[in-house]
Design an enzyme around this catalytic site. Structure first.
Site, mmCIF file in Angstrom:
data_model
loop_
_atom_site.group_PDB
_atom_site.id
_atom_site.type_symbol
_atom_site.label_atom_id
_atom_site.label_comp_id
_atom_site.label_asym_id
_atom_site.label_seq_id
_atom_site.Cartn_x
_atom_site.Cartn_y
_atom_site.Cartn_z
ATOM 1 N N HIS A 122 0.855 -1.177 0.000
ATOM 2 C CA HIS A 122 0.000 0.000 0.000
ATOM 3 C C HIS A 122 0.897 1.236 0.000
ATOM 4 O O HIS A 122 2.026 1.191 0.474
ATOM 5 C CB HIS A 122 -0.858 -0.044 1.273
ATOM 6 C CG HIS A 122 -1.941 0.970 1.353
ATOM 7 N ND1 HIS A 122 -1.698 2.284 1.695
ATOM 8 C CD2 HIS A 122 -3.281 0.878 1.180
ATOM 9 C CE1 HIS A 122 -2.848 2.952 1.716
ATOM 10 N NE2 HIS A 122 -3.830 2.118 1.410
ATOM 11 N N ASP A 199 2.911 -4.648 8.167
ATOM 12 C CA ASP A 199 1.673 -3.887 8.006
ATOM 13 C C ASP A 199 0.516 -4.869 8.166
ATOM 14 O O ASP A 199 0.257 -5.690 7.294
ATOM 15 C CB ASP A 199 1.663 -3.233 6.622
ATOM 16 C CG ASP A 199 0.331 -2.577 6.272
ATOM 17 O OD1 ASP A 199 -0.636 -2.713 7.050
ATOM 18 O OD2 ASP A 199 0.254 -1.946 5.203
ATOM 19 N N GLN A 202 -4.644 -5.375 6.963
ATOM 20 C CA GLN A 202 -5.573 -6.317 6.345
ATOM 21 C C GLN A 202 -5.511 -7.714 6.962
ATOM 22 O O GLN A 202 -6.158 -8.641 6.452
ATOM 23 C CB GLN A 202 -5.286 -6.409 4.837
ATOM 24 C CG GLN A 202 -5.454 -5.110 4.081
ATOM 25 C CD GLN A 202 -6.892 -4.635 4.002
ATOM 26 O OE1 GLN A 202 -7.827 -5.421 4.116
ATOM 27 N NE2 GLN A 202 -7.092 -3.340 3.807
ATOM 28 N N LYS A 225 -10.811 -0.770 10.454
ATOM 29 C CA LYS A 225 -10.925 -1.948 9.598
ATOM 30 C C LYS A 225 -11.300 -3.204 10.394
ATOM 31 O O LYS A 225 -11.460 -4.280 9.822
ATOM 32 C CB LYS A 225 -9.607 -2.189 8.844
ATOM 33 C CG LYS A 225 -9.252 -1.080 7.848
ATOM 34 C CD LYS A 225 -7.967 -1.405 7.107
ATOM 35 C CE LYS A 225 -7.478 -0.220 6.281
ATOM 36 N NZ LYS A 225 -8.352 0.103 5.154
ATOM 37 N N CYS A 365 -4.736 2.504 -3.702
ATOM 38 C CA CYS A 365 -3.501 3.003 -3.085
ATOM 39 C C CYS A 365 -2.350 2.015 -3.270
ATOM 40 O O CYS A 365 -1.564 1.776 -2.354
ATOM 41 C CB CYS A 365 -3.715 3.313 -1.606
ATOM 42 S SG CYS A 365 -4.856 4.670 -1.315
#
Length: 406
Positions: A122, A199, A202, A225, A365
């Site tokens: 991202h 990261d 997700q 999220k 993104c």
């Protein structure tokens, strides 16, 4: 898990779109809906416990502080961090990555030193490092990937040199859904004496996270999220690195003592939390974590993997369908990006919206990834714990209906 019962916790799912179609919300990769318990808990705190946290001697301030620090402990448990001092509240994954990019580079890197990222990152895990390249002269290296969205670990191993100071990669691609083998990626980094940042934007909503078992040095995720409020996120960092990293911002609450000659800084994690924190949102995040844990992260993962597998099977029956990323549902998370024939992704998304189906369109993104795939953008359907197979059927039917218009 009882999806019908769960859906009652999310009143927005009962909305009619354009006063005609039931909402089919498949944009969870961008943000999730919020259960009533999160909204009620935050409202209750505003109504009854609203006071600035830390340092206040009065009753409300102490109550608000207890809720805020209780949320930090809840996060620690959720990701199995060793200490609450390793849990830094941020505004989200983006700020967490920027914090590490700024403070880690300041403490540990000089011109010519290298950070390794991947093709599928991202922008939030690309641009902060490029900013540091412009400011400090560091070098950004990129792990390549195969056409079906799998990182090339053999090529990854060749990127290391004595100047490699950090690896920063996504756990799950927000476009491809690829679940990267982060434990192996981290192990390889550590063999080269380089720490590794993950990261988790997700991954944290979809699977159990254990940062100690993973052995990552930094891990970041966002509350919005994972059924929590917007504007709140978490950076986990190993104490040995956070102790050496300078503050990211200056202001109130992150200080030890201040004189005009010199300022000393607060202990971890407060050194990185300048100003009034969003203590209402941290409480909301804690409630959201409890909500997921009460359902069971294993049950959430099983449910969403089942939806993804079913969607992959059904979508591949559509003529002209192109699905990006691995077609093996065991190698991907609850995200499917696709194109159909020559239909522009914006046209597909706009027309699906007219049927009440909320999907995301564009480059998500991840422009470098789009260039690697040779496309400008995709349509993305992303699933959450409240989605159903019936909604997948509505999506597939909608795609087929739109396709007949072109």
């Amino acid at each position: 898990m009882n999806c019908e019962l769960i859906r009652k916790d999310f009143p927005i799912l009962q909305r009619k779109i354009y006063d005609k179609y039931p909402l089919v919300y498949l944009d969870n990769g961008a943000t999730t809906q919020k259960p009533l318990c999160v909204l009620d808990g935050m409202r209750e705190e505003y109504l009854n416990v609203n006071a600035n946290v830390h340092r206040g001697v009065h009753y409300l301030s102490q109550q608000a502080t207890d809720l805020h620090e209780g949320a930090r402990e809840k996060v620690r448990q959720f990701i199995n961090a060793e200490k609450t001092s390793e849990i830094v509240f941020t505004r989200g994954t983006t700020e967490a990555v920027n914090l590490v990019a700024s403070s880690f580079v300041e403490a540990y890197m000089k011109a010519g030193d290298e950070v390794i990222i991947s093709t599928m990152e991202h922008h939030s895990n690309i641009v902060p490092w490029q900013l540091q390249a412009e400011k400090k002269g560091i070098v950004v290296k990129v792990i390549p990937m195969s056409d079906d969205g799998i990182l090339d670990l053999e090529a990854y191993k060749t990127l290391f040199s004595e100047k490699t100071k950090l690896v920063s990669v996504t756990h799950v691609s927000n476009v491809l859904g690829t679940v990267n083998p982060v434990k192996e990626i981290i192990k390889i980094a550590h063999e080269h004496e380089a720490p590794c940042m993950i990261d988790g934007a997700q991954s944290a909503p979809h699977m159990a996270i254990d940062v100690q078992d993973m052995d990552c040095d930094f891990y970041a995720f966002s509350g919005h999220k994972m059924y929590g409020p917007t504007g709140i996120g978490v950076l986990y960092g190993k104490e040995k690195y956070l102790e050496q990293m300078p503050p990211y911002q200056g202001g109130g609450d992150m200080i030890g003592t201040v004189t005009f000659e010199k300022t000393t800084y607060a202990a971890l994690p407060y050194k990185f939390e300048a100003g009034t924190p969003d203590y209402i949102a941290t409480h909301g995040l804690a409630i959201a974590i409890d909500y997921m844990l009460n359902i069971g992260m294993d049950k959430i993962e099983e449910h969403e993997r089942g939806l993804t597998r079913y969607a992959l099977e059904q979508m591949q029956t559509i003529e002209g369908m192109r699905i990006f990323g691995p077609l093996d549902a065991t190698k991907r998370d609850a995200v499917i990006s696709f194109l159909v024939g020559d239909i522009h992704h914006l046209d597909m998304g706009t027309l699906l919206d007219r049927l009440g189906i909320a999907v995301r369109t564009g480059h998500h993104c991840a422009e470098p990834l789009m260039r690697r795939l040779g496309i400008n953008g995709t349509v993305r359907a992303s699933f959450g714990l409240y989605n159903t197979k019936e909604e997948i059927d509505v999506l597939v039917s909608g795609i087929k209906r739109v396709s007949t218009m072109f």
